[in-house]
Design an enzyme around this catalytic site. Sequence first.
Site, mmCIF file in Angstrom:
data_model
loop_
_atom_site.group_PDB
_atom_site.id
_atom_site.type_symbol
_atom_site.label_atom_id
_atom_site.label_comp_id
_atom_site.label_asym_id
_atom_site.label_seq_id
_atom_site.Cartn_x
_atom_site.Cartn_y
_atom_site.Cartn_z
ATOM 1 N N ARG A 164 -93.051 17.995 69.865
ATOM 2 C CA ARG A 164 -93.573 16.768 69.240
ATOM 3 C C ARG A 164 -95.066 16.523 69.417
ATOM 4 N NH1 ARG A 164 -89.658 11.635 70.181
ATOM 5 N NH2 ARG A 164 -90.166 12.051 72.363
ATOM 6 N N ASP A 165 -95.801 17.463 70.012
ATOM 7 C CA ASP A 165 -97.249 17.242 70.132
ATOM 8 C C ASP A 165 -98.008 18.564 70.064
ATOM 9 O OD1 ASP A 165 -99.415 15.528 70.254
ATOM 10 O OD2 ASP A 165 -99.465 15.461 72.452
ATOM 11 N N ILE A 166 -97.618 19.393 69.098
ATOM 12 C CA ILE A 166 -98.333 20.659 68.905
ATOM 13 C C ILE A 166 -99.636 20.371 68.166
ATOM 14 C CG2 ILE A 166 -98.266 22.882 67.716
ATOM 15 C CD1 ILE A 166 -95.285 22.999 68.341
ATOM 16 N N ASN A 171 -103.400 21.290 72.760
ATOM 17 C CA ASN A 171 -102.227 21.702 73.538
ATOM 18 C C ASN A 171 -101.877 23.174 73.344
ATOM 19 O OD1 ASN A 171 -101.876 19.251 74.779
ATOM 20 N ND2 ASN A 171 -100.370 18.499 73.309
ATOM 21 N N THR A 206 -99.352 12.956 68.183
ATOM 22 C CA THR A 206 -100.740 12.735 67.785
ATOM 23 C C THR A 206 -100.769 12.591 66.268
ATOM 24 O OG1 THR A 206 -101.530 14.053 69.660
ATOM 25 C CG2 THR A 206 -103.079 13.677 67.836
#
Length: 281
Positions: free
Chosen positions: A136-138, A142, A179
């Site tokens: 959920r935050d690629i 990251n 994001t």
Amino acid sequence: MTSPVDVAQEFCAANGHTFIGPVGAGAFKETFHIVLATGGPQALKVFQPGFSPERTSRELSAMQRCSHPNIANLTSIAGFYHDGIQFLLSVEEFLPGGTLTTRLQRGSFTRTEALGIGNQLVNAVAHIASHDLVHRDIKPDNILFRQDGVTPVIVDFGLVRDLVRTSLTHTWFMRGPGTPYFASPEQLRNEKAMIDWRSDQFSLGVVMTIGLFGIHPYQEEEALPAQTVERVAERAPQSNRFLKCAKEVGMPFLIRMTAPWPVERFRLPENLQVVWEEASR
């Protein structure tokens, strides 16, 4: 007031490790470069006390379940008292090659670079999905590189969703975790029932599109980032400029990866792996 750097330095002193310095900070944890007493460089993360123990537990549990060359390796977890306050610390592999964000500041990917890096990241996302997890935050921040500068590694599972456990995100939230600029429409709209590995597929498609062309798939000419995010949330069509670029470079699968509805994307991780491998050959 106790600071994470104080905790990190005391932890190192108590265990014979060498404290090198800060690496980065997020809202709920800070990361430091240390060298273990045994001589190996590692990343030490200090979690803020009191922050959502359930979410922290899921982050560490997810990392323990994953074992893949393109996913950060969790070495150990420890509780450590400093000034009477207990802090949770994790020791992870240190990745000295910098972030994808820094790499892209030097210029866009060539097609060959994109296929090589993308193929590895697709395999990592497939591995995450095999454990019923959604990162959920690629995003470029990251994705770090190993010493060789060409092996990408996905880090920071702080927003991970475990599909076999109850969601920690309230249904009444207008927007789900992630994001915004890299998030899928279902994340932006907090459509929890639609979130699965295809949400990570969307984010990875956005990352690779930006890496190749310097634009977001939904970005119209001269649009501000907030306007692009709104287009994604509204499930507006992808921009004509992006559609043209993806086809011209021979990577039309980027269009499918970033489709507005999950059902329009690749249904299974292995389907996505096949098209990347074929393009790479």
